[in-house]
Design a protein around this motif. Structure first.
Motif, PDB file in Angstrom:
ATOM      1  N   HIS A 122      35.767 -36.006  39.348  1.00  0.00           N
ATOM      2  CA  HIS A 122      34.773 -34.977  39.693  1.00  0.00           C
ATOM      3  C   HIS A 122      34.928 -34.549  41.159  1.00  0.00           C
ATOM      4  O   HIS A 122      34.845 -33.362  41.477  1.00  0.00           O
ATOM      5  CB  HIS A 122      33.354 -35.504  39.444  1.00  0.00           C
ATOM      6  CG  HIS A 122      32.991 -35.579  37.995  1.00  0.00           C
ATOM      7  ND1 HIS A 122      33.149 -34.513  37.129  1.00  0.00           N
ATOM      8  CD2 HIS A 122      32.482 -36.588  37.247  1.00  0.00           C
ATOM      9  CE1 HIS A 122      32.745 -34.865  35.918  1.00  0.00           C
ATOM     10  NE2 HIS A 122      32.349 -36.121  35.962  1.00  0.00           N
ATOM     11  N   ASP A 165      25.427 -36.748  37.311  1.00  0.00           N
ATOM     12  CA  ASP A 165      25.438 -38.120  36.789  1.00  0.00           C
ATOM     13  C   ASP A 165      24.320 -38.993  37.352  1.00  0.00           C
ATOM     14  O   ASP A 165      24.248 -40.186  37.028  1.00  0.00           O
ATOM     15  CB  ASP A 165      26.803 -38.769  37.034  1.00  0.00           C
ATOM     16  CG  ASP A 165      27.841 -38.265  36.046  1.00  0.00           C
ATOM     17  OD1 ASP A 165      27.450 -37.736  34.981  1.00  0.00           O
ATOM     18  OD2 ASP A 165      29.046 -38.395  36.332  1.00  0.00           O
ATOM     19  N   HIS A 217      23.091 -32.283  32.395  1.00  0.00           N
ATOM     20  CA  HIS A 217      24.405 -31.792  31.992  1.00  0.00           C
ATOM     21  C   HIS A 217      24.285 -30.474  31.223  1.00  0.00           C
ATOM     22  O   HIS A 217      25.026 -30.221  30.269  1.00  0.00           O
ATOM     23  CB  HIS A 217      25.130 -32.846  31.154  1.00  0.00           C
ATOM     24  CG  HIS A 217      25.664 -33.983  31.983  1.00  0.00           C
ATOM     25  ND1 HIS A 217      24.845 -34.836  32.666  1.00  0.00           N
ATOM     26  CD2 HIS A 217      26.939 -34.375  32.249  1.00  0.00           C
ATOM     27  CE1 HIS A 217      25.585 -35.725  33.311  1.00  0.00           C
ATOM     28  NE2 HIS A 217      26.859 -35.463  33.075  1.00  0.00           N
ATOM     29  N   HIS A 260      31.777 -29.999  36.721  1.00  0.00           N
ATOM     30  CA  HIS A 260      31.387 -31.327  36.235  1.00  0.00           C
ATOM     31  C   HIS A 260      31.176 -31.281  34.716  1.00  0.00           C
ATOM     32  O   HIS A 260      31.677 -32.126  33.980  1.00  0.00           O
ATOM     33  CB  HIS A 260      30.107 -31.794  36.944  1.00  0.00           C
ATOM     34  CG  HIS A 260      29.685 -33.174  36.552  1.00  0.00           C
ATOM     35  ND1 HIS A 260      29.768 -34.247  37.395  1.00  0.00           N
ATOM     36  CD2 HIS A 260      29.193 -33.658  35.363  1.00  0.00           C
ATOM     37  CE1 HIS A 260      29.344 -35.337  36.758  1.00  0.00           C
ATOM     38  NE2 HIS A 260      28.989 -34.998  35.524  1.00  0.00           N
ATOM     39  N   ASP A 300      33.373 -33.200  31.747  1.00  0.00           N
ATOM     40  CA  ASP A 300      32.698 -34.089  30.795  1.00  0.00           C
ATOM     41  C   ASP A 300      32.893 -33.608  29.355  1.00  0.00           C
ATOM     42  O   ASP A 300      32.976 -34.407  28.425  1.00  0.00           O
ATOM     43  CB  ASP A 300      31.193 -34.165  31.097  1.00  0.00           C
ATOM     44  CG  ASP A 300      30.891 -35.133  32.240  1.00  0.00           C
ATOM     45  OD1 ASP A 300      31.842 -35.671  32.832  1.00  0.00           O
ATOM     46  OD2 ASP A 300      29.704 -35.345  32.535  1.00  0.00           O
TER      47      ASP A 300
END
Ligand SMILES: [Zn+2]
Length: 178
Positions: free
Chosen positions: A7, A46, A65, A103, A107
């Motif tokens: 990241h 996160d 997220h 990010h 993911d």
């Protein structure tokens, strides 16, 4: 999920690829602050991992997220930036949104888990790619599980490749003469 290694490397590359005139930070063009900010934004989604350590229930890869929160966080920092660095608010918003979204993008391509709530609050469904690029992390095995070496090596290789490409792309003249 990729770890902070991938990241942070991705956030750094996005920042470096942004033209100097389009870069913006909260307090001006200070390299250390810039780095701290982009690494923070690259990993802030996160933070939802923390309540999961102490509370029952599934928090990780939830609303933090989602694209909605990416927009909200970017807007929030742009508003904060407005008080410090008025002429660069739009740039601060765009670079924050770009890094936060990176990010989610990384993911999305990670093996394992149930995905993430990408379109929260419009739907609580979890989304993930059926094809994975990053190896999964086995959180249940604890911090010192030897199997973690695989994803650490993978992410180190990914970050090295990214930095090498960035160096070639950003310094074509320097690379030609050496
Ligand atoms: Zn994440």
């Amino acid at each position: 999920m990729p770890s902070p290694i991938a990241h942070s490397a991705t956030a750094y590359c996005l920042y470096k690829l942004t033209p100097l005139s389009q870069r913006s930070t909260l307090l001006g063009r200070h390299r250390c602050l810039d780095l701290a900010y982009i690494i923070f934004i690259g990993n802030v989604a996160d933070i939802d991992f923390i309540p999961q350590l102490f509370l029952d229930g599934k928090f990780h890869r939830g609303p933090s997220h989602s694209l909605s929160l990416a927009l909200l966080v970017s807007l929030g920092f742009a508003i904060i930036g407005y008080f410090f660095n008025k002429p660069k608010v739009r740039q601060l918003f765009l670079i924050t949104l770009c890094i936060y979204t990176s990010h989610l993008f990384l993911d999305y391509w990670t093996a394992g888990g149930v995905g993430m709530q990408l379109f929260w609050p419009f739907t609580d469904s979890y989304f993930m790619s059926s094809v994975s690029f990053f190896p999964s992390v086995k959180h249940s095995k604890g911090l010192f599980y030897t199997g973690h070496i695989i994803f650490i090596l993978f992410e180190a290789a990914y970050s090295f490749l990214l930095m090498t490409m960035l160096n070639i792309f950003c310094n074509p003249k320097k690379n030609k003469t050496t």
